[in-house]
Design a protein around this motif. Structure first.
Motif, PDB file in Angstrom:
ATOM      1  N   MET A   1       1.170  -1.224   0.182  1.00 19.64           N
ATOM      2  CA  MET A   1       0.122   0.063   0.120  1.00 19.64           C
ATOM      3  C   MET A   1       0.838   1.286   0.038  1.00 19.64           C
ATOM      4  N   THR A   2       0.416   2.317  -0.667  1.00 23.45           N
ATOM      5  CA  THR A   2       0.911   3.602  -0.722  1.00 23.45           C
ATOM      6  C   THR A   2       0.315   4.547  -0.005  1.00 23.45           C
ATOM      7  N   LYS A   3       0.948   5.153   1.029  1.00 25.65           N
ATOM      8  CA  LYS A   3       0.088   6.306   1.782  1.00 25.65           C
ATOM      9  C   LYS A   3       1.067   7.554   1.330  1.00 25.65           C
ATOM     10  N   ALA A   4       0.211   8.664   0.454  1.00 26.52           N
ATOM     11  CA  ALA A   4       0.853   9.860   0.158  1.00 26.52           C
ATOM     12  C   ALA A   4      -0.205  10.263  -0.806  1.00 26.52           C
ATOM     13  N   ASN A   5      -0.052  11.530  -1.347  1.00 26.04           N
ATOM     14  CA  ASN A   5      -1.048  11.997  -2.477  1.00 26.04           C
ATOM     15  C   ASN A   5      -0.418  11.848  -3.693  1.00 26.04           C
ATOM     16  N   GLN A   6       0.736  11.151  -4.050  1.00 22.87           N
ATOM     17  CA  GLN A   6       1.111  10.745  -5.667  1.00 22.87           C
ATOM     18  C   GLN A   6       1.634   9.477  -5.391  1.00 22.87           C
ATOM     19  N   ALA A   7       0.984   8.653  -6.370  1.00 23.63           N
ATOM     20  CA  ALA A   7       1.206   7.276  -6.164  1.00 23.63           C
ATOM     21  C   ALA A   7       1.658   6.958  -7.691  1.00 23.63           C
TER      22      ALA A   7
END
Length: 90
Positions: A1-7
Motif C-alpha cells: 500500500m502507498t500512503k501519500a498524495n502521489q502514487a
C-alpha cells in the motif's frame, strides 16, 4: 500500500500496488506505467473518480484524483478484468 498524495502504479499483469491511500482534501495524482502488452491493460478507467486513459507501453500517464470525499473508489482495466482501489482517508 502507498500512503501519500502521489502514487506510482506499475501495470503488469495487474496493478502494483493494488490499493493506494490518499489524504482527503489534498491534491492527488496517480501515475500509471504499463509494462505488459496485454490488451485490456492498455486502458484504465474509474467512473467513481471520473477518469479514463489509454496507457501506452512504457510511458507514464498521470491522472488527477478528486479527494473531496473520503471513501473507497475502484479503478479497472478497459475490460474490467483487473482492478485496483483508491482509499481516500479523512
Amino acid at each position: 500500500m502507498t500512503k501519500a498524495n502521489q502514487a506510482n502504479i506499475t501495470v503488469d499483469g495487474g496493478y502494483a500496488p493494488q490499493t493506494i491511500h490518499l489524504q482527503q482534501k489534498q491534491p492527488a495524482t496517480l501515475t500509471f506505467t504499463r509494462r505488459s502488452d496485454q490488451g485490456c491493460l492498455g486502458q484504465v478507467h474509474s467512473q467513481a473518480l471520473d477518469f479514463a486513459k489509454d496507457l501506452p507501453l512504457n510511458q507514464p500517464v498521470t491522472v488527477n484524483v478528486p479527494t473531496d470525499k473520503a471513501g473507497e473508489f475502484d479503478f479497472s482495466c478497459g475490460m474490467d478484468m483487473f482492478h485496483g482501489k483508491v482509499v481516500i482517508d479523512k
